[in-house]
Design an enzyme around this catalytic site. Structure first.
Site, PDB file in Angstrom:
ATOM      1  N   TYR A 174      79.420   5.694   6.638  1.00  0.00           N
ATOM      2  CA  TYR A 174      80.373   6.553   7.338  1.00  0.00           C
ATOM      3  C   TYR A 174      80.875   5.766   8.579  1.00  0.00           C
ATOM      4  CZ  TYR A 174      82.009  10.843   9.597  1.00  0.00           C
ATOM      5  OH  TYR A 174      82.791  12.010  10.362  1.00  0.00           O
ATOM      6  N   HIS A 192      75.971  19.769  10.369  1.00  0.00           N
ATOM      7  CA  HIS A 192      75.455  19.362  11.225  1.00  0.00           C
ATOM      8  C   HIS A 192      74.322  20.530  11.967  1.00  0.00           C
ATOM      9  CE1 HIS A 192      79.073  16.896  11.215  1.00  0.00           C
ATOM     10  NE2 HIS A 192      78.216  15.956  11.654  1.00  0.00           N
TER      11      HIS A 192
HETATM   12  N1  LIG Z   1      82.268  17.653  12.893  1.00  0.00           N
HETATM   13  C1  LIG Z   1      81.643  16.641  13.909  1.00  0.00           C
HETATM   14  O1  LIG Z   1      80.792  16.962  14.444  1.00  0.00           O
HETATM   15  C2  LIG Z   1      82.555  15.528  13.898  1.00  0.00           C
HETATM   16  C3  LIG Z   1      83.773  15.266  13.463  1.00  0.00           C
HETATM   17  N2  LIG Z   1      84.584  14.184  13.518  1.00  0.00           N
HETATM   18  C4  LIG Z   1      85.883  13.770  12.916  1.00  0.00           C
HETATM   19  O2  LIG Z   1      86.698  14.866  12.545  1.00  0.00           O
HETATM   20  C5  LIG Z   1      87.442  15.063  11.491  1.00  0.00           C
HETATM   21  C6  LIG Z   1      87.224  16.225  10.994  1.00  0.00           C
HETATM   22  O3  LIG Z   1      85.931  16.590  10.870  1.00  0.00           O
HETATM   23  P1  LIG Z   1      85.305  18.314  10.547  1.00  0.00           P
HETATM   24  O4  LIG Z   1      86.851  19.091  10.913  1.00  0.00           O
HETATM   25  O5  LIG Z   1      84.189  18.325  10.995  1.00  0.00           O
HETATM   26  O6  LIG Z   1      85.392  18.405   8.933  1.00  0.00           O
HETATM   27  P2  LIG Z   1      85.518  19.312   7.894  1.00  0.00           P
HETATM   28  O7  LIG Z   1      84.767  19.054   6.809  1.00  0.00           O
HETATM   29  O8  LIG Z   1      85.286  20.649   8.553  1.00  0.00           O
HETATM   30  O9  LIG Z   1      87.225  19.224   7.629  1.00  0.00           O
HETATM   31  C7  LIG Z   1      87.423  18.131   6.616  1.00  0.00           C
HETATM   32  C8  LIG Z   1      88.729  18.432   6.096  1.00  0.00           C
HETATM   33  O10 LIG Z   1      89.120  17.355   5.447  1.00  0.00           O
HETATM   34  C9  LIG Z   1      90.013  17.779   4.229  1.00  0.00           C
HETATM   35  N3  LIG Z   1      89.617  16.764   3.211  1.00  0.00           N
HETATM   36  C10 LIG Z   1      88.344  16.259   2.664  1.00  0.00           C
HETATM   37  N4  LIG Z   1      88.389  15.472   1.902  1.00  0.00           N
HETATM   38  C11 LIG Z   1      89.804  15.583   1.164  1.00  0.00           C
HETATM   39  C12 LIG Z   1      90.584  15.007   0.524  1.00  0.00           C
HETATM   40  N5  LIG Z   1      89.839  14.145  -0.436  1.00  0.00           N
HETATM   41  N6  LIG Z   1      91.854  15.281   0.589  1.00  0.00           N
HETATM   42  C13 LIG Z   1      92.388  16.268   1.107  1.00  0.00           C
HETATM   43  N7  LIG Z   1      91.675  16.560   2.167  1.00  0.00           N
HETATM   44  C14 LIG Z   1      90.582  16.544   2.503  1.00  0.00           C
HETATM   45  C15 LIG Z   1      89.209  19.197   3.819  1.00  0.00           C
HETATM   46  O11 LIG Z   1      90.143  19.927   3.283  1.00  0.00           O
HETATM   47  P3  LIG Z   1      89.802  21.292   2.460  1.00  0.00           P
HETATM   48  O12 LIG Z   1      89.224  22.143   3.498  1.00  0.00           O
HETATM   49  O13 LIG Z   1      91.339  21.876   1.997  1.00  0.00           O
HETATM   50  O14 LIG Z   1      88.873  20.813   1.460  1.00  0.00           O
HETATM   51  C16 LIG Z   1      88.906  19.712   5.401  1.00  0.00           C
HETATM   52  O15 LIG Z   1      89.969  20.715   5.827  1.00  0.00           O
HETATM   53  C17 LIG Z   1      86.712  13.698  10.685  1.00  0.00           C
HETATM   54  O16 LIG Z   1      87.591  12.628  10.872  1.00  0.00           O
HETATM   55  C18 LIG Z   1      85.337  13.664  11.245  1.00  0.00           C
HETATM   56  O17 LIG Z   1      84.977  12.481  11.109  1.00  0.00           O
HETATM   57  C19 LIG Z   1      84.278  13.310  14.581  1.00  0.00           C
HETATM   58  C20 LIG Z   1      83.223  13.453  15.432  1.00  0.00           C
HETATM   59  C21 LIG Z   1      82.143  14.707  15.058  1.00  0.00           C
HETATM   60  C1  LIG Z   2      78.661  13.869  14.224  1.00  0.00           C
HETATM   61  C2  LIG Z   2      78.162  12.435  13.866  1.00  0.00           C
HETATM   62  O1  LIG Z   2      76.870  12.539  14.210  1.00  0.00           O
HETATM   63  C3  LIG Z   2      76.231  12.841  12.948  1.00  0.00           C
HETATM   64  O2  LIG Z   2      74.728  12.245  12.968  1.00  0.00           O
HETATM   65  P1  LIG Z   2      73.707  13.256  13.680  1.00  0.00           P
HETATM   66  O3  LIG Z   2      74.220  13.755  15.149  1.00  0.00           O
HETATM   67  O4  LIG Z   2      72.281  12.748  13.672  1.00  0.00           O
HETATM   68  O5  LIG Z   2      73.847  14.662  12.462  1.00  0.00           O
HETATM   69  P2  LIG Z   2      73.024  16.011  12.925  1.00  0.00           P
HETATM   70  O6  LIG Z   2      73.783  16.893  13.698  1.00  0.00           O
HETATM   71  O7  LIG Z   2      72.932  16.430  11.300  1.00  0.00           O
HETATM   72  O8  LIG Z   2      71.571  15.754  13.483  1.00  0.00           O
HETATM   73  C4  LIG Z   2      71.284  15.734  14.679  1.00  0.00           C
HETATM   74  C5  LIG Z   2      69.988  15.720  15.131  1.00  0.00           C
HETATM   75  O9  LIG Z   2      69.373  17.230  14.695  1.00  0.00           O
HETATM   76  C6  LIG Z   2      68.195  17.125  13.916  1.00  0.00           C
HETATM   77  N1  LIG Z   2      68.273  18.464  13.397  1.00  0.00           N
HETATM   78  C7  LIG Z   2      67.228  19.367  13.571  1.00  0.00           C
HETATM   79  N2  LIG Z   2      67.340  20.461  12.852  1.00  0.00           N
HETATM   80  C8  LIG Z   2      68.344  20.108  11.757  1.00  0.00           C
HETATM   81  C9  LIG Z   2      69.053  20.853  10.748  1.00  0.00           C
HETATM   82  O10 LIG Z   2      68.866  21.704  10.272  1.00  0.00           O
HETATM   83  N3  LIG Z   2      70.168  20.350  10.323  1.00  0.00           N
HETATM   84  C10 LIG Z   2      70.766  18.898  10.676  1.00  0.00           C
HETATM   85  N4  LIG Z   2      71.899  18.645  10.204  1.00  0.00           N
HETATM   86  N5  LIG Z   2      70.074  18.267  11.622  1.00  0.00           N
HETATM   87  C11 LIG Z   2      68.826  18.637  12.150  1.00  0.00           C
HETATM   88  C12 LIG Z   2      68.574  15.803  13.045  1.00  0.00           C
HETATM   89  O11 LIG Z   2      67.039  15.563  12.522  1.00  0.00           O
HETATM   90  C13 LIG Z   2      69.052  14.769  13.893  1.00  0.00           C
HETATM   91  O12 LIG Z   2      67.826  14.321  14.800  1.00  0.00           O
HETATM   92  C14 LIG Z   2      76.456  12.066  11.437  1.00  0.00           C
HETATM   93  O13 LIG Z   2      75.863  12.517  10.548  1.00  0.00           O
HETATM   94  C15 LIG Z   2      78.069  12.158  11.652  1.00  0.00           C
HETATM   95  O14 LIG Z   2      78.648  13.287  11.079  1.00  0.00           O
HETATM   96  C16 LIG Z   2      78.784  11.958  12.711  1.00  0.00           C
HETATM   97  O15 LIG Z   2      79.821  11.293  12.828  1.00  0.00           O
END
Ligand SMILES: NC(=O)C1=CN([C@@H]2O[C@H](COP(=O)(O)OP(=O)(O)OC[C@H]3O[C@@H](n4cnc5c(N)ncnc54)[C@H](OP(=O)(O)O)[C@@H]3O)[C@@H](O)[C@H]2O)C=CC1
Ligand SMILES: C[C@H]1O[C@H](OP(=O)(O)OP(=O)(O)OC[C@H]2O[C@@H](n3cnc4c(=O)[nH]c(N)nc43)[C@H](O)[C@@H]2O)[C@@H](O)[C@@H](O)C1=O
Length: 324
Positions: free
Chosen positions: A147, A190
């Site tokens: 990723y 997450h």
């Molecule tokens: N969540 C986090 O903790 C973090 C997220 N980000 C970044 O933020 C951005 C959004 O993440 P987040 O909002 O959490 O993700 P979500 O999974 O909540 O949303 C992802 C979106 O992408 C769309 N999508 C996925 N695949 C396709 C596809 N093949 N064609 C069209 N649309 C698609 C989905 O559309 P639909 O709903 O219509 O299927 C959905 O609306 C990403 O770039 C991610 O890397 C960065 C750091 C942390």
């Molecule tokens: C957002 C960013 O960062 C993401 O990585 P990450 O921060 O490691 O993701 P995480 O939120 O899933 O885990 C955080 C920590 O938490 C612990 N943990 C405990 N209990 C649960 C549990 O129940 N679920 C999950 N998911 N984690 C758990 C888990 O073991 C780990 O130590 C990327 O996937 C990627 O998406 C990226 O870009």
């Protein structure tokens, strides 16, 4: 605060802004914030209406609509378990989505493009807090390296488009995000939404213990998604440099302490245990946010307040979330 770059025209409320991924956690928050501010010409397509892996369809859509701004919040996203289980899909789908959008945006001469990466692009053992200059200075965290490579490629394509085509496009690196509209899937989500759901279900069922994955010792930084949406709009108005820019809160918490906060917000009174057969992932990834702070941006929402607001949203939407 540094001056607004002379190269930047302020966005107009009539600008045609395409929010790719407009129903996701991030895209939904950005869409809501743009609407709240009076932007009246927003474009959004669900993945079933426009699969961004379909290059022909993406070019047709972008060339037909010629947006002034594209905000890419569309990606295949998941927590540590999903990233660790499906690395080939996370690499392939995210490369396809971003390459198609960026190539189509160049073909359509799109004026502004905001690409969203993630803090996982930085080396596993980067000096903390992590500066943007740490990029590509060390090995990646194996649980999400596929990723991360896709995201790093997106940063490079933004920089290459600036160099070759003179684009005023930017990329931002958010820390771990959470909030209303998050993914609460028990396996693929997450940590914060996963724990909210798990503690809630344990309270409802009278379960005596809740199990955390891993040792609970890793540290994570959590930014409330509405603050991220505010930062994205702020960057589009005030940032025009090739270097990616971190977006975070500047402090982190152990997973164990996070679990205690979530348990307290939910009102769960049982035990918290650890399943150390699950991966911890990177030990820490606190972002250095001095550059975005120098631009004049700060987050507003405390972790506890953000968790409370997210839990309230979860309770209202629990039924249709359970179907996922
Ligand atoms: N969540 C986090 O903790 C973090 C997220 N980000 C970044 O933020 C951005 C959004 O993440 P987040 O909002 O959490 O993700 P979500 O999974 O909540 O949303 C992802 C979106 O992408 C769309 N999508 C996925 N695949 C396709 C596809 N093949 N064609 C069209 N649309 C698609 C989905 O559309 P639909 O709903 O219509 O299927 C959905 O609306 C990403 O770039 C991610 O890397 C960065 C750091 C942390
Ligand atoms: C957002 C960013 O960062 C993401 O990585 P990450 O921060 O490691 O993701 P995480 O939120 O899933 O885990 C955080 C920590 O938490 C612990 N943990 C405990 N209990 C649960 C549990 O129940 N679920 C999950 N998911 N984690 C758990 C888990 O073991 C780990 O130590 C990327 O996937 C990627 O998406 C990226 O870009």
């Amino acid at each position: 605060m540094s001056e607004k770059p002379a190269s930047l025209e302020p966005m107009k409320l009539t600008d045609k802004i395409y929010v790719a991924g407009h129903r996701g956690l991030v895209g939904g928050a950005i869409w809501n914030e743009l609407t709240r501010r009076g932007f009246s010409n927003l474009l959004g397509k669900t993945s079933s209406e426009l699969d961004l892996r379909d290059r022909t369809a993406v070019f047709e859509f972008v060339l037909a609509n010629k947006p002034d701004v594209i905000i890419d919040a569309a990606a295949r996203v998941g927590g540590i378990s999903a990233n660790n289980s499906y690395p080939a899909e996370f690499l392939s789908e995210n490369l396809q989505i971003q390459v198609n959008l960026l190539d189509a945006a160049n073909a359509a001469d799109v004026s502004r493009f905001l690409f969203l990466g993630s803090s996982c692009i930085y080396p596993k053992f980067a000096d903390q807090p992590i500066k943007e200059s740490s990029l590509l200075t060390g090995e990646l965290e194996p649980t999400n390296d596929a990723y991360a490579i896709a995201k790093i490629a997106g940063i490079m394509q933004i920089q290459a488009s600036r160099r070759q085509y003179g684009r005023h496009w930017i990329s931002a690196m958010p820390t771990n995000l959470y909030g209303p509209g998050d993914n609460f899937h028990p396996e693929n989500s997450h940590v914060l939404p996963a724990l909210l759901r798990r503690f809630h279900e344990a309270k409802e069922s009278g379960s005596k213990e809740v199990v955390l994955w891993g040792t609970g010792t890793p540290l994570r930084e959590f930014l409330y998604v509405e603050d991220l949406a505010d930062a994205c709009i702020y960057l589009l108005e005030n940032y025009d440099s090739p270097e990616t820019i971190n977006v975070g809160v500047g402090e982190d918490v152990s997973i164990r302490d996070l679990a205690e906060i979530v348990s307290s917000v939910v009102g769960y009174e049982g035990k918290i245990t650890q399943d150390v057969t699950k991966p911890d992932g990177t030990p820490r990834k606190l972002l250095d946010i001095s550059r975005i702070k120098a631009l004049g941006w700060e987050p507003k929402t405390s972790l506890r307040e953000g968790i409370k607001q997210t839990y309230e949203w979860f309770l209202v939407n629990e039924e249709n979330l359970r179907a996922k």
